[in-house]
Design a protein around this motif. Structure first.
Motif, PDB file in Angstrom:
ATOM      1  N   SER A 260       0.828  -1.207   0.000  1.00  0.00           N
ATOM      2  CA  SER A 260       0.000   0.000   0.000  1.00  0.00           C
ATOM      3  C   SER A 260       0.862   1.256   0.000  1.00  0.00           C
ATOM      4  CB  SER A 260      -0.909   0.030   1.234  1.00  0.00           C
ATOM      5  OG  SER A 260      -0.126   0.098   2.429  1.00  0.00           O
ATOM      6  N   ILE A 261       0.234   2.345  -0.486  1.00  0.00           N
ATOM      7  CA  ILE A 261       0.743   3.700  -0.240  1.00  0.00           C
ATOM      8  C   ILE A 261      -0.136   4.251   0.871  1.00  0.00           C
ATOM      9  CG2 ILE A 261       1.196   5.971  -1.205  1.00  0.00           C
ATOM     10  CD1 ILE A 261       1.038   4.709  -3.996  1.00  0.00           C
ATOM     11  N   GLU A 262       0.466   4.596   1.980  1.00  0.00           N
ATOM     12  CA  GLU A 262      -0.311   5.119   3.103  1.00  0.00           C
ATOM     13  C   GLU A 262      -0.498   6.636   2.947  1.00  0.00           C
ATOM     14  OE1 GLU A 262      -1.704   3.221   5.585  1.00  0.00           O
ATOM     15  OE2 GLU A 262      -1.028   1.575   4.279  1.00  0.00           O
ATOM     16  N   PRO A 263      -1.540   7.198   3.570  1.00  0.00           N
ATOM     17  CA  PRO A 263      -1.765   8.654   3.480  1.00  0.00           C
ATOM     18  C   PRO A 263      -0.556   9.489   3.915  1.00  0.00           C
ATOM     19  CG  PRO A 263      -3.713   7.578   4.360  1.00  0.00           C
ATOM     20  CD  PRO A 263      -2.644   6.525   4.271  1.00  0.00           C
ATOM     21  N   ASP A 264       0.283   8.934   4.802  1.00  0.00           N
ATOM     22  CA  ASP A 264       1.476   9.677   5.237  1.00  0.00           C
ATOM     23  C   ASP A 264       2.637   9.541   4.252  1.00  0.00           C
ATOM     24  OD1 ASP A 264       2.253   7.067   5.650  1.00  0.00           O
ATOM     25  OD2 ASP A 264       2.613   7.260   7.806  1.00  0.00           O
ATOM     26  N   GLY A 265       2.406   8.815   3.123  1.00  0.00           N
ATOM     27  CA  GLY A 265       3.427   8.691   2.091  1.00  0.00           C
ATOM     28  C   GLY A 265       4.310   7.460   2.199  1.00  0.00           C
ATOM     29  N   LYS A 266       4.164   6.691   3.255  1.00  0.00           N
ATOM     30  CA  LYS A 266       4.991   5.499   3.397  1.00  0.00           C
ATOM     31  C   LYS A 266       4.516   4.412   2.426  1.00  0.00           C
ATOM     32  CE  LYS A 266       6.481   6.180   8.179  1.00  0.00           C
ATOM     33  NZ  LYS A 266       6.496   5.624   9.553  1.00  0.00           N
ATOM     34  N   VAL A 267       5.486   3.728   1.813  1.00  0.00           N
ATOM     35  CA  VAL A 267       5.184   2.639   0.884  1.00  0.00           C
ATOM     36  C   VAL A 267       5.525   1.319   1.568  1.00  0.00           C
ATOM     37  CG1 VAL A 267       5.672   1.630  -1.379  1.00  0.00           C
ATOM     38  CG2 VAL A 267       5.724   4.122  -1.083  1.00  0.00           C
ATOM     39  N   TRP A 268       4.502   0.452   1.628  1.00  0.00           N
ATOM     40  CA  TRP A 268       4.674  -0.860   2.264  1.00  0.00           C
ATOM     41  C   TRP A 268       4.496  -1.951   1.212  1.00  0.00           C
ATOM     42  CZ3 TRP A 268       5.493  -1.780   7.587  1.00  0.00           C
ATOM     43  CH2 TRP A 268       5.509  -0.619   8.387  1.00  0.00           C
TER      44      TRP A 268
ATOM     45  N   LYS B  97       1.551  10.285  -6.841  1.00  0.00           N
ATOM     46  CA  LYS B  97       2.064   9.213  -5.980  1.00  0.00           C
ATOM     47  C   LYS B  97       1.962   7.823  -6.623  1.00  0.00           C
ATOM     48  CE  LYS B  97       1.541  11.678  -1.621  1.00  0.00           C
ATOM     49  NZ  LYS B  97       0.943  11.715  -0.279  1.00  0.00           N
ATOM     50  N   ARG B  98       0.840   7.560  -7.331  1.00  0.00           N
ATOM     51  CA  ARG B  98       0.759   6.277  -8.040  1.00  0.00           C
ATOM     52  C   ARG B  98       1.874   6.181  -9.080  1.00  0.00           C
ATOM     53  NH1 ARG B  98      -4.769   4.900 -10.675  1.00  0.00           N
ATOM     54  NH2 ARG B  98      -4.495   6.986 -11.505  1.00  0.00           N
ATOM     55  N   ALA B  99       2.072   7.297  -9.816  1.00  0.00           N
ATOM     56  CA  ALA B  99       3.103   7.311 -10.848  1.00  0.00           C
ATOM     57  C   ALA B  99       4.489   7.125 -10.238  1.00  0.00           C
ATOM     58  CB  ALA B  99       3.044   8.629 -11.616  1.00  0.00           C
ATOM     59  N   ALA B 100       4.732   7.728  -9.054  1.00  0.00           N
ATOM     60  CA  ALA B 100       6.045   7.604  -8.416  1.00  0.00           C
ATOM     61  C   ALA B 100       6.359   6.151  -8.074  1.00  0.00           C
ATOM     62  CB  ALA B 100       6.092   8.464  -7.159  1.00  0.00           C
ATOM     63  N   VAL B 101       5.341   5.406  -7.633  1.00  0.00           N
ATOM     64  CA  VAL B 101       5.555   3.991  -7.325  1.00  0.00           C
ATOM     65  C   VAL B 101       5.918   3.224  -8.594  1.00  0.00           C
ATOM     66  CG1 VAL B 101       4.428   1.864  -6.558  1.00  0.00           C
ATOM     67  CG2 VAL B 101       4.116   3.977  -5.261  1.00  0.00           C
ATOM     68  N   VAL B 102       5.271   3.564  -9.724  1.00  0.00           N
ATOM     69  CA  VAL B 102       5.580   2.872 -10.975  1.00  0.00           C
ATOM     70  C   VAL B 102       6.992   3.224 -11.436  1.00  0.00           C
ATOM     71  CG1 VAL B 102       4.952   2.582 -13.396  1.00  0.00           C
ATOM     72  CG2 VAL B 102       3.170   2.752 -11.644  1.00  0.00           C
ATOM     73  N   TYR B 103       7.363   4.505 -11.340  1.00  0.00           N
ATOM     74  CA  TYR B 103       8.694   4.924 -11.781  1.00  0.00           C
ATOM     75  C   TYR B 103       9.811   4.296 -10.934  1.00  0.00           C
ATOM     76  CZ  TYR B 103       7.361   8.593 -15.130  1.00  0.00           C
ATOM     77  OH  TYR B 103       6.901   9.273 -16.226  1.00  0.00           O
ATOM     78  N   PHE B 104       9.649   4.357  -9.627  1.00  0.00           N
ATOM     79  CA  PHE B 104      10.763   4.030  -8.736  1.00  0.00           C
ATOM     80  C   PHE B 104      10.641   2.674  -8.023  1.00  0.00           C
ATOM     81  CE2 PHE B 104      10.501   8.678  -8.981  1.00  0.00           C
ATOM     82  CZ  PHE B 104      11.762   8.971  -9.449  1.00  0.00           C
TER      83      PHE B 104
ATOM     84  N   ILE C 147       9.191  -0.124   2.657  1.00  0.00           N
ATOM     85  CA  ILE C 147      10.284  -0.122   1.679  1.00  0.00           C
ATOM     86  C   ILE C 147      10.608   1.267   1.135  1.00  0.00           C
ATOM     87  CG2 ILE C 147       9.813  -2.496   0.975  1.00  0.00           C
ATOM     88  CD1 ILE C 147       8.440  -1.351  -1.533  1.00  0.00           C
ATOM     89  N   GLY C 148       9.780   2.260   1.432  1.00  0.00           N
ATOM     90  CA  GLY C 148      10.078   3.592   0.903  1.00  0.00           C
ATOM     91  C   GLY C 148       9.091   4.642   1.400  1.00  0.00           C
TER      92      GLY C 148
END
Length: 449
Positions: free
Chosen positions: A377-385, A435-442, A391-392
């Motif tokens: 998930s991408i959490e509202p606080d920006g953390k990626v799990w 934010k969705r795009a950032a997960v795809v890019y990175f 993980i980011g």
């Protein structure tokens, strides 16, 4: 070289006893005598074409001569005229073999052929063996100590299997080795062959045998120690802690733990068999380890017996609901550009298309799906799990972090993406959603699982 072992005298005794027996008229030839006659024809041809120094062919003729003698002896056609003739031919060929061996042996002593590379431990000896006299085969002794011919220990041996292997291996270090070294002093073995073979069977091969023994101890001691450590964990679980006991004994983990304990007991028993034969390498903690494993197995059986009751209790408990994030990502179609080409396409529902293939989804509440599995998930606080791990992080200023390192930046006012050190990407249309795009890019490797 192997020698023909049937003595001349036994055949003469057999022959004369035949002459003294009552004559049986018109006796038919049995299969043994018939085959013996054929062998004698072949032996005559082989002897006529035998080349000086061809030890391998000499050995084959010697073997056939021995088998032929056994056939003649086993024949019941003793009154048949060809029976006595076959004995006479056999004796003649046997004497011819003796003469050949003596001739070659004399030539050997006068002109010793140098050995090939000592690395070729299977090289053939140049010393022929004469029929009627048992000469020592140096290469047969050498072969016994080579890795492929030494006693083999099975992958999963019983204690009895291990004991037999250990005893047979020990002989190659002691009694058998001493006997073979003495045999190499026989006059029938050339000094060169004796030195070559004794150097290998008393040197490099002994090193290999010691390594094999130590490897066996390490292997079974290791399995036993693994079971001991597991037993300590099992015994440390409080008897009132049903959940820990359940986690230890239930499902695949339980089956693996049961196997580890069982294998540990077997390994300990195998280790005991090795200890008896090789006391210098014996594990001094063997009995203590067996006691630990037995106690651990007994406690594990209690845990296993309680799995059913704990499962029923858990089934009655209310299920914990996973907290679902509110919708915070815009549902818009976007193209993600990278170095002038389309990297990916996002549809309004959050599906991610790369190379015309739907590789996953990032829904409006930030849930990351790969295939049909909810993996992160991408959490509202920006953390990626992902798979339970953080993980980011996507900072509100557009900085993208992965595993503690900033890996890029999204310009939050334009949708430009800084990746690989330059502004190589762009989100179209942008509309403030990145934010969705950032997960795809990175984090695009997440979607290749």
């Amino acid at each position: 070289m192997r020698a023909t072992r049937l003595g001349v005298i036994s055949l003469f005794i057999l022959f004369f006893s035949t002459l003294l027996s009552p004559t049986v008229y018109a006796q038919q030839m049995d299969a043994q005598l018939n085959l013996a006659k054929r062998n004698l024809v072949q032996i005559e041809k082989n002897l006529s074409s035998l080349k000086a120094g061809d030890v391998a062919s000499y050995n084959r003729i010697s073997e056939k001569l021995t088998k032929t003698a056994e056939l003649i002896k086993a024949s019941s056609s003793q009154a048949h005229p060809d029976y006595a003739t076959s004995i006479e031919k056999w004796n003649a060929y046997q004497q011819q073999m003796v003469q050949i061996a003596q001739t070659w042996g004399s030539a050997n002593q006068q002109n010793v052929v140098s050995s090939t590379s000592e690395e070729q431990t299977g090289a053939q000896s140049s010393q022929p063996q004469s029929a009627g006299t048992r000469l020592v085969d140096a290469d047969a002794i050498l072969s016994k100590y080579q890795r492929q011919n030494r006693p083999k220990l099975a992958q999963y041996p019983s204690p009895e299997d291990a004991r037999k292997w250990a005893e047979a291996t020990k002989l190659l270090q002691t009694t058998e080795l001493e006997k073979d070294l003495k045999l190499l002093n026989d006059p029938s073995v050339s000094k060169q062959d004796a030195n070559r073979v004794s150097r290998w069977i008393g040197g490099q091969f002994q090193t290999q045998i010691n390594e094999d023994i130590q490897a066996a101890f390490q292997r079974f001691n290791g399995s036993a120690l693994t079971a001991v450590n597991l037993s300590k964990q099992i015994l440390a679980v409080d008897e009132s802690d049903d959940m820990k006991a359940f986690n230890m004994a239930n499902g695949a983990i339980g089956r693996e733990n049961a196997s580890t304990l069982n294998n540990g007991l077997i390994a300990s028993a195998v280790g005991q068999a090795l200890d008896e034969t090789f006391p210098d390498l014996a594990n001094p903690n063997r009995l203590q380890e067996i006691e630990y494993i037995a106690k651990g197995q007994s406690r594990f059986d209690q845990m296993l017996a309680g799995v059913g009751a704990t499962s029923q209790a858990l089934a009655k408990m209310p299920k914990k609901q996973r907290k679902v994030n509110p919708t915070f990502l815009k549902g818009i179609k976007q193209e993600l550009w990278y170095r002038g080409s389309t990297l990916a396409y996002l549809d309004a529902k959050g599906s991610i298309w790369m190379s015309n293939k739907d590789v996953g989804d990032i829904t409006a509440n930030g849930t990351i799906w790969v295939g049909s599995n909810d993996l992160g998930s991408i959490e509202p606080d920006g953390k990626v799990w992902f798979r339970g791990n953080h993980i980011g992080t996507l900072e509100e200023n557009g900085k993208v972090w992965r595993n503690g390192t900033q890996v890029g930046l999204v310009e939050t006012d334009s949708g430009k993406v800084w990746i690989d050190g330059n502004s190589n990407g762009e989100i179209v249309p942008f509309e403030g959603e990145w934010k969705r795009a950032a997960v795809v890019y990175f984090f695009q490797d997440l979607f290749s699982e």
